[in-house]
Design an enzyme around this catalytic site. Structure first.
Site, mmCIF file in Angstrom:
data_model
loop_
_atom_site.group_PDB
_atom_site.id
_atom_site.type_symbol
_atom_site.label_atom_id
_atom_site.label_comp_id
_atom_site.label_asym_id
_atom_site.label_seq_id
_atom_site.Cartn_x
_atom_site.Cartn_y
_atom_site.Cartn_z
ATOM 1 N N ALA A 12 1.003 -0.919 0.139
ATOM 2 C CA ALA A 12 -0.109 -0.050 0.242
ATOM 3 C C ALA A 12 1.106 1.039 0.057
ATOM 4 O O ALA A 12 0.176 2.411 -0.246
ATOM 5 C CB ALA A 12 -0.762 -0.605 1.108
ATOM 6 N N ALA A 13 2.403 1.197 0.416
ATOM 7 C CA ALA A 13 3.212 1.881 0.833
ATOM 8 C C ALA A 13 4.068 2.686 -1.054
ATOM 9 O O ALA A 13 4.227 3.677 -1.205
ATOM 10 C CB ALA A 13 3.731 1.971 1.391
ATOM 11 N N GLN A 15 3.713 3.064 -5.322
ATOM 12 C CA GLN A 15 3.818 3.965 -6.463
ATOM 13 C C GLN A 15 2.210 3.466 -6.664
ATOM 14 O O GLN A 15 1.053 4.383 -7.391
ATOM 15 C CB GLN A 15 4.506 4.260 -7.705
ATOM 16 N N GLN A 112 0.554 -15.804 1.599
ATOM 17 C CA GLN A 112 -0.381 -14.258 2.001
ATOM 18 C C GLN A 112 -1.734 -15.047 0.778
ATOM 19 O O GLN A 112 -2.703 -15.538 1.871
ATOM 20 C CB GLN A 112 -0.509 -13.371 0.488
ATOM 21 N N ASP A 159 -3.391 -3.547 -19.844
ATOM 22 C CA ASP A 159 -3.328 -5.152 -21.712
ATOM 23 C C ASP A 159 -4.359 -3.994 -21.983
ATOM 24 O O ASP A 159 -4.004 -3.786 -23.805
ATOM 25 C CB ASP A 159 -2.566 -5.885 -21.616
ATOM 26 N N HIS A 187 0.637 -12.571 -18.711
ATOM 27 C CA HIS A 187 0.834 -10.894 -19.106
ATOM 28 C C HIS A 187 2.622 -10.217 -18.740
ATOM 29 O O HIS A 187 3.128 -10.656 -17.548
ATOM 30 C CB HIS A 187 0.334 -9.914 -17.139
HETATM 31 P P1 NAX Z 1 7.002 -0.373 -5.721
HETATM 32 O O1 NAX Z 1 7.686 -1.051 -5.863
HETATM 33 O O2 NAX Z 1 6.378 1.309 -5.374
HETATM 34 O O3 NAX Z 1 5.529 -0.927 -4.081
HETATM 35 C C1 NAX Z 1 5.840 -1.965 -4.134
HETATM 36 C C2 NAX Z 1 5.337 -2.014 -2.703
HETATM 37 O O4 NAX Z 1 5.037 -3.255 -2.095
HETATM 38 C C3 NAX Z 1 6.667 -1.597 -2.061
HETATM 39 O O5 NAX Z 1 6.499 -0.700 -0.799
HETATM 40 C C4 NAX Z 1 6.629 -2.580 -0.675
HETATM 41 O O6 NAX Z 1 7.303 -2.297 0.359
HETATM 42 C C5 NAX Z 1 5.907 -3.961 -0.720
HETATM 43 N N1 NAX Z 1 5.638 -5.077 -0.797
HETATM 44 C C6 NAX Z 1 7.134 -5.724 -1.622
HETATM 45 N N2 NAX Z 1 6.849 -7.469 -0.657
HETATM 46 C C7 NAX Z 1 5.250 -7.224 0.232
HETATM 47 C C8 NAX Z 1 4.921 -8.076 0.993
HETATM 48 N N3 NAX Z 1 5.030 -9.119 1.800
HETATM 49 N N4 NAX Z 1 3.405 -8.195 1.216
HETATM 50 C C9 NAX Z 1 3.402 -6.394 1.648
HETATM 51 N N5 NAX Z 1 3.746 -5.682 1.008
HETATM 52 C C10 NAX Z 1 4.977 -5.353 0.508
HETATM 53 O O7 NAX Z 1 5.882 -1.185 -6.841
HETATM 54 P P2 NAX Z 1 4.081 -0.246 -7.886
HETATM 55 O O8 NAX Z 1 4.768 0.039 -9.073
HETATM 56 O O9 NAX Z 1 3.769 -0.170 -7.136
HETATM 57 O O10 NAX Z 1 4.150 -2.184 -8.298
HETATM 58 C C11 NAX Z 1 3.171 -3.289 -7.455
HETATM 59 C C12 NAX Z 1 3.537 -4.253 -8.402
HETATM 60 O O11 NAX Z 1 2.711 -4.454 -9.888
HETATM 61 C C13 NAX Z 1 5.192 -4.921 -9.058
HETATM 62 O O12 NAX Z 1 4.951 -6.005 -8.994
HETATM 63 C C14 NAX Z 1 4.452 -4.672 -10.614
HETATM 64 O O13 NAX Z 1 5.505 -5.291 -11.781
HETATM 65 C C15 NAX Z 1 2.975 -4.889 -10.384
HETATM 66 N N6 NAX Z 1 2.919 -3.960 -11.955
HETATM 67 C C16 NAX Z 1 1.599 -4.706 -12.388
HETATM 68 C C17 NAX Z 1 0.973 -4.672 -13.550
HETATM 69 C C18 NAX Z 1 -0.694 -5.038 -13.990
HETATM 70 O O14 NAX Z 1 -0.702 -5.366 -14.701
HETATM 71 N N7 NAX Z 1 -0.345 -6.625 -13.709
HETATM 72 C C19 NAX Z 1 1.151 -3.860 -14.177
HETATM 73 C C20 NAX Z 1 2.083 -2.033 -13.584
HETATM 74 C C21 NAX Z 1 3.192 -3.122 -12.710
HETATM 75 O O15 NAX Z 1 4.253 -3.256 -13.015
#
Ligand code: NAX
Length: 323
Positions: A12-13, A15, A112, A159, A187
């Site tokens: 949740a923290a 982007q 999870q 997508d 994906h």
């Molecule tokens: P960020 O790195 O900004 O945020 C991810 C957050 O997850 C971090 O705050 C981190 O502390 C937290 N986190 C890590 N492990 C955790 C856990 N075990 N429990 C709870 N929180 C945890 O990444 P963000 O840009 O927000 O992207 C999140 C994910 O979405 C990435 O895996 C990214 O690849 C994926 N995406 C998927 C898309 C899709 O279409 N399916 C598109 C967008 C994005 O690329």
């Protein structure tokens, strides 16, 4: 007034979380008459950042927001949740192979999946956004033994939206003219944005664009759009991903007759291996994702469906000890 529903967002923290939470709290996901309680999960090093996000949520004074829980304990985050958005995942680090990424995320989605099984509502709907989204979803499903596979889905609406926007731009129409497009499979760079059944203002799309553009430009551009955004922005898509996740949950819970794309556990439709999480053309009704049946596919389509299926089978093999 309706009873508040509990919505869990992991990562949740991050982007995407930052681009998503305020819109959920304002009613964009479940409607402006549905109060919500946000239950936010993060890992301990990100808890300070999460506290800042919670302060900003408070400072919006959203009338629909009836509570916010911020925690690093999955059992607390998933407790009583009706909707779970699994966004948090390990990003690929320097020198990390795809297999290492699968393994690192495997551990997260195993735990999870079990915690959702044990603590969430028995009717929970779970959307996996964190990459590799289809295989993370497969792991979560297989570790939530008391829940039904159809309660889990992975995200490909981003997508789908990218494909609609690109086709509308190419043909000079508004996006609302584009119907019945679908994104199949993983994906990843093997996903297949298919136009054989798509229409533009009622005319078959493939009568309005030439096949070479479809094969050599349209498909690779949709497949590589995420990488193009990283090159331009310096970080991966966030607002458009958050938008897609909200749309996915809204359509899933409130229904849609328009064809969209969602990852769902295969039951063998279109000869795809049973049990893998595969993106299909779908509609939604009564809280269920329904795969569009009997869609016309030619040899070109079938080859593409197989290619992305094979990648998912390889991913499954790499994590089969977690299933
Ligand atoms: P960020 O790195 O900004 O945020 C991810 C957050 O997850 C971090 O705050 C981190 O502390 C937290 N986190 C890590 N492990 C955790 C856990 N075990 N429990 C709870 N929180 C945890 O990444 P963000 O840009 O927000 O992207 C999140 C994910 O979405 C990435 O895996 C990214 O690849 C994926 N995406 C998927 C898309 C899709 O279409 N399916 C598109 C967008 C994005 O690329």
């Amino acid at each position: 007034m309706k009873e508040p529903l509990r919505i869990t967002v992991t990562g949740a923290a991050g982007q995407i979380g930052y681009a998503m939470l305020f819109r959920i709290a304002s009613g964009e996901m479940l409607g402006v008459d549905q109060p919500v309680i946000l239950q936010l999960l993060e890992i301990p090093p990100a808890m300070n950042a999460l506290e800042g996000v919670v302060m900003e949520l408070q400072d919006c004074a959203f009338p629909l927001l009836r509570g916010v829980v911020s925690t690093s304990r999955p059992e607390e985050a998933f407790s009583g949740a009706e909707f779970v958005l699994l966004v948090g995942a390990r990003p690929r680090g320097p020198g990390m192979e795809r297999k290492d990424l699968l393994e690192a995320n495997g551990a997260i989605f195993t735990g999870q999946g079990r915690a959702i099984n044990d603590y969430a509502s028995k009717n929970v709907k779970v959307l996996v956004v964190g990459n590799p989204a289809n295989t993370n979803c497969l792991i979560a499903v297989n570790n939530a033994k008391d829940l039904r596979p159809e309660q889990f889905s992975s995200m490909t609406i981003l997508d789908h939206n990218r494909a609609i926007a690109l086709l509308a731009e190419r043909t000079g129409v508004h996006i609302t003219e584009v119907q019945d497009l679908a994104v199949w499979g993983n994906h990843s760079a093997t996903m297949f944005p298919e136009l054989l059944s798509a229409t533009i203002g009622g005319t078959p799309a493939l009568e309005l664009v030439d096949f070479e553009w479809y094969r050599d430009k349209f498909i690779p551009t949709v497949q590589q759009r995420g990488a193009e955004i990283i090159r331009a922005r310096g970080s991966s898509s966030a607002a458009s991903a958050a938008n897609a996740a909200i749309q996915h949950m809204r359509l899933w819970s409130l229904g849609t007759n328009a064809v969209t794309s969602m990852g769902t556990v295969s039951r063998g439709d279109y000869d795809i291996t049973e049990g893998i999480v595969y993106s299909y053309p779908v509609t939604c009704s009564a809280g269920k994702i329904e795969i569009v049946k009997r869609r016309t596919l030619d040899e070109f389509c079938i080859d593409r469906l197989r290619l992305t299926e094979n990648e998912l089978l390889e991913e499954r093999d790499a994590i089969k000890h977690l299933l």
